[in-house]
Design a protein around this motif. Structure first.
Motif, PDB file in Angstrom:
ATOM      1  N   VAL A 103       0.838  -1.202   0.000  1.00 32.46           N
ATOM      2  CA  VAL A 103       0.000   0.000   0.000  1.00 32.46           C
ATOM      3  C   VAL A 103       0.870   1.248   0.000  1.00 32.46           C
ATOM      4  O   VAL A 103       0.636   2.192  -0.763  1.00 32.46           O
ATOM      5  CB  VAL A 103      -0.953  -0.007   1.220  1.00 32.46           C
ATOM      6  CG1 VAL A 103      -1.639   1.328   1.395  1.00 32.46           C
ATOM      7  CG2 VAL A 103      -1.983  -1.114   1.066  1.00 32.46           C
ATOM      8  N   VAL A 104       1.901   1.260   0.820  1.00 34.81           N
ATOM      9  CA  VAL A 104       2.805   2.415   0.878  1.00 34.81           C
ATOM     10  C   VAL A 104       3.506   2.592  -0.462  1.00 34.81           C
ATOM     11  O   VAL A 104       3.629   3.707  -0.966  1.00 34.81           O
ATOM     12  CB  VAL A 104       3.821   2.252   2.027  1.00 34.81           C
ATOM     13  CG1 VAL A 104       4.930   3.278   1.937  1.00 34.81           C
ATOM     14  CG2 VAL A 104       3.117   2.344   3.362  1.00 34.81           C
ATOM     15  N   ARG A 105       3.965   1.486  -1.047  1.00 30.95           N
ATOM     16  CA  ARG A 105       4.639   1.550  -2.341  1.00 30.95           C
ATOM     17  C   ARG A 105       3.705   2.114  -3.408  1.00 30.95           C
ATOM     18  O   ARG A 105       4.100   2.933  -4.234  1.00 30.95           O
ATOM     19  CB  ARG A 105       5.099   0.148  -2.729  1.00 30.95           C
ATOM     20  CG  ARG A 105       6.360   0.104  -3.527  1.00 30.95           C
ATOM     21  CD  ARG A 105       6.852  -1.327  -3.804  1.00 30.95           C
ATOM     22  NE  ARG A 105       7.269  -2.018  -2.588  1.00 30.95           N
ATOM     23  CZ  ARG A 105       6.736  -3.140  -2.127  1.00 30.95           C
ATOM     24  NH1 ARG A 105       5.765  -3.732  -2.760  1.00 30.95           N
ATOM     25  NH2 ARG A 105       7.184  -3.684  -1.027  1.00 30.95           N
ATOM     26  N   GLN A 106       2.455   1.680  -3.371  1.00 34.44           N
ATOM     27  CA  GLN A 106       1.486   2.150  -4.355  1.00 34.44           C
ATOM     28  C   GLN A 106       1.186   3.635  -4.160  1.00 34.44           C
ATOM     29  O   GLN A 106       1.050   4.377  -5.125  1.00 34.44           O
ATOM     30  CB  GLN A 106       0.206   1.329  -4.249  1.00 34.44           C
ATOM     31  CG  GLN A 106      -0.790   1.629  -5.338  1.00 34.44           C
ATOM     32  CD  GLN A 106      -2.011   0.727  -5.230  1.00 34.44           C
ATOM     33  OE1 GLN A 106      -2.224   0.083  -4.208  1.00 34.44           O
ATOM     34  NE2 GLN A 106      -2.808   0.674  -6.270  1.00 34.44           N
ATOM     35  N   PRO A 111       0.392   5.184 -10.361  1.00 30.72           N
ATOM     36  CA  PRO A 111       0.557   4.917 -11.794  1.00 30.72           C
ATOM     37  C   PRO A 111       0.515   6.230 -12.561  1.00 30.72           C
ATOM     38  O   PRO A 111      -0.343   7.075 -12.321  1.00 30.72           O
ATOM     39  CB  PRO A 111      -0.635   4.032 -12.151  1.00 30.72           C
ATOM     40  CG  PRO A 111      -1.341   3.722 -10.892  1.00 30.72           C
ATOM     41  CD  PRO A 111      -0.769   4.550  -9.799  1.00 30.72           C
ATOM     42  N   GLN A 112       1.427   6.396 -13.487  1.00 30.35           N
ATOM     43  CA  GLN A 112       1.512   7.631 -14.256  1.00 30.35           C
ATOM     44  C   GLN A 112       1.163   7.342 -15.699  1.00 30.35           C
ATOM     45  O   GLN A 112       1.404   6.263 -16.207  1.00 30.35           O
ATOM     46  CB  GLN A 112       2.927   8.217 -14.191  1.00 30.35           C
ATOM     47  CG  GLN A 112       3.349   8.569 -12.781  1.00 30.35           C
ATOM     48  CD  GLN A 112       4.803   9.003 -12.720  1.00 30.35           C
ATOM     49  OE1 GLN A 112       5.504   8.962 -13.700  1.00 30.35           O
ATOM     50  NE2 GLN A 112       5.241   9.424 -11.555  1.00 30.35           N
ATOM     51  N   ALA A 113       0.595   8.380 -16.367  1.00 28.26           N
ATOM     52  CA  ALA A 113       0.319   8.247 -17.786  1.00 28.26           C
ATOM     53  C   ALA A 113       1.648   8.174 -18.513  1.00 28.26           C
ATOM     54  O   ALA A 113       2.673   8.665 -18.034  1.00 28.26           O
ATOM     55  CB  ALA A 113      -0.490   9.451 -18.264  1.00 28.26           C
ATOM     56  N   ALA A 114       1.625   7.589 -19.672  1.00 27.65           N
ATOM     57  CA  ALA A 114       2.862   7.470 -20.436  1.00 27.65           C
ATOM     58  C   ALA A 114       3.399   8.864 -20.737  1.00 27.65           C
ATOM     59  O   ALA A 114       2.681   9.748 -21.176  1.00 27.65           O
ATOM     60  CB  ALA A 114       2.602   6.717 -21.733  1.00 27.65           C
ATOM     61  N   ALA A 115       4.661   9.066 -20.483  1.00 29.76           N
ATOM     62  CA  ALA A 115       5.292  10.364 -20.714  1.00 29.76           C
ATOM     63  C   ALA A 115       5.440  10.583 -22.209  1.00 29.76           C
ATOM     64  O   ALA A 115       5.802   9.659 -22.937  1.00 29.76           O
ATOM     65  CB  ALA A 115       6.656  10.420 -20.035  1.00 29.76           C
ATOM     66  N   PRO A 116       5.140  11.784 -22.685  1.00 31.65           N
ATOM     67  CA  PRO A 116       5.294  12.030 -24.116  1.00 31.65           C
ATOM     68  C   PRO A 116       6.761  11.952 -24.503  1.00 31.65           C
ATOM     69  O   PRO A 116       7.645  12.262 -23.718  1.00 31.65           O
ATOM     70  CB  PRO A 116       4.742  13.446 -24.302  1.00 31.65           C
ATOM     71  CG  PRO A 116       4.848  14.080 -22.956  1.00 31.65           C
ATOM     72  CD  PRO A 116       4.705  12.953 -21.954  1.00 31.65           C
TER      73      PRO A 116
END
Length: 172
Positions: A103-106, A111-116
């Protein structure tokens, strides 16, 4: 030889008398019972059900042995029940710790959107489908291009030195 047989008989009777005087394992039974309760509170029914059930079964067998006045067996079973309960508690604590770490790691790394993709800018070392010019640096650089190196155009498509090489000072 008669005295030797008498000595062996005396020792045997002494050992038998000591075996009958085994104190009841009330402390071991209490410790095993407390360990089972602690394992239950630590989440063993969810994370270590097999070990917890083993501890419960051995504690019940130890109680039965105690009622039948099998004190040595009751002590052994109580010690095994305590060990199984402590194992169940340890496995439960490990599983809970791993869940919390997940949970801490998450939360720390959502989660990030794909970087342009970085835009391809013409300039020194450029590639990626556009013609670049050697001898010039990307904008924002604090270094000036050396004045003795004439600009040289790369072939379109980043083909490098082959095919599209041209120098304005050299005429074919």
């Amino acid at each position: 030889m008669g005295w030797r047989a008498g000595a062996v008989l005396t020792v045997s009777l002494g050992l038998a008398a000591c075996a009958g005087d085994v104190p009841p394992p009330t402390a071991e039974l209490g410790a095993a019972s407390q360990a089972v309760l602690a394992a239950e509170q630590a989440g063993a029914p969810r994370f270590a059900p097999v070990e917890l059930q083993s501890a419960r079964d051995k504690l019940a067998a130890a109680d039965t042995a105690m009622r039948e006045d099998k004190r040595t067996e009751a002590r052994r079973l109580a010690e095994q029940a305590r060990a199984d309960a402590e194992l169940a508690a340890a496995r439960s604590q490990r599983a809970l710790t791993q869940e919390a770490a997940g949970v801490v790691r998450q939360q720390a790394n959502p989660p990030q959107a794909a970087a342009p993709a970085a835009p391809s800018t013409p300039g020194y070392g450029s590639s990626g489908g556009t013609a670049g010019t050697l001898g010039t640096l990307p904008s924002g650089s604090s270094y000036a291009a050396p004045s003795t190196v004439p600009p040289t155009t790369l072939a379109p498509g980043g083909a490098g030195w082959g095919g599209g090489y041209s120098n304005p000072e050299i005429r074919p």
